[in-house]
Design an enzyme around this catalytic site. Structure first.
Site, PDB file in Angstrom:
ATOM      1  N   PRO A   1       0.794  -1.293  -0.164  1.00  0.00           N
ATOM      2  CA  PRO A   1      -0.088   0.067  -0.124  1.00  0.00           C
ATOM      3  C   PRO A   1       0.816   1.309  -0.105  1.00  0.00           C
ATOM      4  O   PRO A   1       0.482   2.334  -0.388  1.00  0.00           O
ATOM      5  CB  PRO A   1      -0.711  -0.135   1.103  1.00  0.00           C
ATOM      6  CG  PRO A   1      -0.796  -1.422   1.818  1.00  0.00           C
ATOM      7  CD  PRO A   1       0.681  -2.062   1.236  1.00  0.00           C
TER       8      PRO A   1
ATOM      9  N   ARG B   1      -2.657 -10.112 -20.160  1.00  0.00           N
ATOM     10  CA  ARG B   1      -3.962  -9.688 -21.268  1.00  0.00           C
ATOM     11  C   ARG B   1      -3.355  -8.838 -22.306  1.00  0.00           C
ATOM     12  O   ARG B   1      -3.991  -8.785 -23.249  1.00  0.00           O
ATOM     13  CB  ARG B   1      -4.963  -9.402 -20.454  1.00  0.00           C
ATOM     14  CG  ARG B   1      -5.056  -7.895 -20.035  1.00  0.00           C
ATOM     15  CD  ARG B   1      -6.351  -7.926 -19.231  1.00  0.00           C
ATOM     16  NE  ARG B   1      -7.406  -7.643 -20.287  1.00  0.00           N
ATOM     17  CZ  ARG B   1      -7.618  -6.377 -20.835  1.00  0.00           C
ATOM     18  NH1 ARG B   1      -6.787  -5.258 -20.636  1.00  0.00           N
ATOM     19  NH2 ARG B   1      -8.621  -6.161 -21.699  1.00  0.00           N
TER      20      ARG B   1
ATOM     21  N   ASP C   1     -10.171  -1.014 -24.801  1.00  0.00           N
ATOM     22  CA  ASP C   1     -10.703  -0.940 -23.229  1.00  0.00           C
ATOM     23  C   ASP C   1     -11.229   0.149 -22.631  1.00  0.00           C
ATOM     24  O   ASP C   1     -10.659   1.268 -23.268  1.00  0.00           O
ATOM     25  CB  ASP C   1      -9.539  -1.647 -22.639  1.00  0.00           C
ATOM     26  CG  ASP C   1      -9.547  -3.059 -22.376  1.00  0.00           C
ATOM     27  OD1 ASP C   1     -10.739  -3.554 -22.723  1.00  0.00           O
ATOM     28  OD2 ASP C   1      -8.675  -3.651 -21.896  1.00  0.00           O
TER      29      ASP C   1
ATOM     30  N   GLU D   1       3.916  -7.380   8.534  1.00  0.00           N
ATOM     31  CA  GLU D   1       3.896  -5.771   8.472  1.00  0.00           C
ATOM     32  C   GLU D   1       4.650  -5.266   7.261  1.00  0.00           C
ATOM     33  O   GLU D   1       4.928  -4.432   7.088  1.00  0.00           O
ATOM     34  CB  GLU D   1       4.366  -5.261   9.492  1.00  0.00           C
ATOM     35  CG  GLU D   1       4.016  -5.595  11.068  1.00  0.00           C
ATOM     36  CD  GLU D   1       2.356  -5.564  11.044  1.00  0.00           C
ATOM     37  OE1 GLU D   1       1.866  -4.341  10.869  1.00  0.00           O
ATOM     38  OE2 GLU D   1       1.666  -6.619  11.114  1.00  0.00           O
TER      39      GLU D   1
HETATM   40  C1  9WO Z   1       0.192  -3.597   7.955  1.00  0.00           C
HETATM   41  C2  9WO Z   1      -0.232  -2.713   9.137  1.00  0.00           C
HETATM   42  C3  9WO Z   1      -0.653  -2.840  10.217  1.00  0.00           C
HETATM   43  C4  9WO Z   1      -0.844  -1.787  11.036  1.00  0.00           C
HETATM   44  C5  9WO Z   1      -0.564  -0.618  10.357  1.00  0.00           C
HETATM   45  C6  9WO Z   1      -0.219  -0.340   9.062  1.00  0.00           C
HETATM   46  C7  9WO Z   1       0.181  -1.653   8.448  1.00  0.00           C
HETATM   47  N1  9WO Z   1       0.370  -1.767   7.150  1.00  0.00           N
HETATM   48  C8  9WO Z   1       0.454  -2.917   6.898  1.00  0.00           C
HETATM   49  C9  9WO Z   1       1.044  -3.543   5.805  1.00  0.00           C
HETATM   50  O1  9WO Z   1       1.054  -2.645   5.027  1.00  0.00           O
HETATM   51  N2  9WO Z   1       1.099  -4.698   5.653  1.00  0.00           N
HETATM   52  C10 9WO Z   1       1.373  -5.363   4.253  1.00  0.00           C
HETATM   53  C11 9WO Z   1       0.389  -6.707   4.101  1.00  0.00           C
HETATM   54  C12 9WO Z   1       2.906  -5.686   4.125  1.00  0.00           C
HETATM   55  C13 9WO Z   1       3.183  -5.950   2.759  1.00  0.00           C
HETATM   56  C14 9WO Z   1       1.918  -6.884   2.164  1.00  0.00           C
HETATM   57  N3  9WO Z   1       0.875  -6.825   2.667  1.00  0.00           N
HETATM   58  C15 9WO Z   1       0.038  -6.185   1.744  1.00  0.00           C
HETATM   59  C16 9WO Z   1       0.220  -5.707   0.747  1.00  0.00           C
HETATM   60  N4  9WO Z   1      -1.122  -5.686   2.257  1.00  0.00           N
HETATM   61  N5  9WO Z   1      -1.707  -4.902   1.307  1.00  0.00           N
HETATM   62  C17 9WO Z   1      -0.943  -4.911   0.257  1.00  0.00           C
HETATM   63  C18 9WO Z   1      -1.134  -4.219  -0.814  1.00  0.00           C
HETATM   64  C19 9WO Z   1      -0.328  -4.467  -2.190  1.00  0.00           C
HETATM   65  C20 9WO Z   1      -0.549  -3.404  -3.293  1.00  0.00           C
HETATM   66  N6  9WO Z   1      -1.762  -2.861  -3.219  1.00  0.00           N
HETATM   67  C21 9WO Z   1      -2.611  -2.729  -2.144  1.00  0.00           C
HETATM   68  C22 9WO Z   1      -2.393  -3.502  -1.175  1.00  0.00           C
END
Ligand code: 9WO
Length: 224
Positions: A77, A142, A157, A104
């Protein structure tokens, strides 16, 4: 986890047609202790776990060592947003490595040693990077030449021109009193194109004013 999406439908057919190859690597195979420990508690304290640097870096290196052109992308994220333009950029590259974190996230040093780029598919936290990696893979595959269905429909698209897609209809002409718009039955192709474009503009304005603004500021031809 990857078996479902990668062994279905268009992606499976692309792999079968040798349009691309997909290799799944388990980071746990690159752990060094007998318990296969891939995570550890964070320095500085706090809750949660962090993925250890050695297994992450060595897992990536195992697939990049004979592939100097590989682009290593970490899904999180914290990255800039993945877009259709980015999908096009990635589709032109010979080798993508999609690194999936858990807990994390990964030890910061793994970025320096093994990651070229970070991408987010949206502003939400998941349990890991696997689903986003499959999203990125699907959207890139794709677009590859020879991928089944990569023809006019892919070029046409939603987003190809920065607008949302227009509404679509197929048979029957009427269902529960709802009729297909008459223009689509007219056979008048110039009128149909104009209607679709107008619908796309209106929908984009309503749902995604941000895209609408970008479209207008980059395509002054459409001011009318
Ligand atoms: C966990 C967390 C807990 C408390 C406060 C902040 C926090 N951030 C995270 C976090 O980013 N965990 C991730 C879990 C670590 C990398 C893999 N994970 C993940 C990737 N969750 N969401 C994604 C992701 C990747 C790409 N686009 C959207 C979401």
């Amino acid at each position: 986890m990857f078996d479902g999406p990668f062994t279905e439908s268009i992606i499976k057919r692309a792999v079968d047609a040798e349009v691309c190859e997909i290799e799944i690597v388990d980071i746990r195979d690159f752990t060094h202790d007998k318990h296969n420990t891939a995570d550890d508690t964070p320095y500085g304290g706090g809750c949660g776990m962090v993925m250890k640097v050695e297994p992450v870096v060595e897992a990536v290196e195992s697939v990049t060592k004979d592939s100097p052109d590989a682009r290593v992308i970490y899904l999180s994220p914290q990255g800039p947003r993945f877009t259709q333009n980015k999908a096009r950029e990635l589709a032109a590259l010979p080798h993508l490595v999609l690194l999936c974190g858990h807990y994390e996230g990964i030890d910061e040093r793994a970025f320096e040693l093994a990651v070229h780029e970070e991408l987010s598919i949206g502003d939400y936290v998941l349990t890991g990077g696997e689903l986003p990696a499959m999203v990125v893979a699907d959207s890139v595959i794709r677009l590859l030449p020879g991928a089944v269905g990569n023809d006019a429909s892919v070029q046409n698209d939603s987003f190809w021109n920065g607008l949302l897609d227009c509404p679509h209809y197929t048979r029957p002409e009427e269902y529960r009193g709802l009729r297909v718009p008459g223009v689509l039955l007219s056979g008048h192709h110039a009128k149909i194109d104009e209607w679709r474009h107008q619908q796309a503009l209106e929908k984009t304005h309503r749902i995604r004013p941000d895209l609408y603004e970008t479209y207008h500021s980059t395509d002054p031809q459409d001011e009318a």
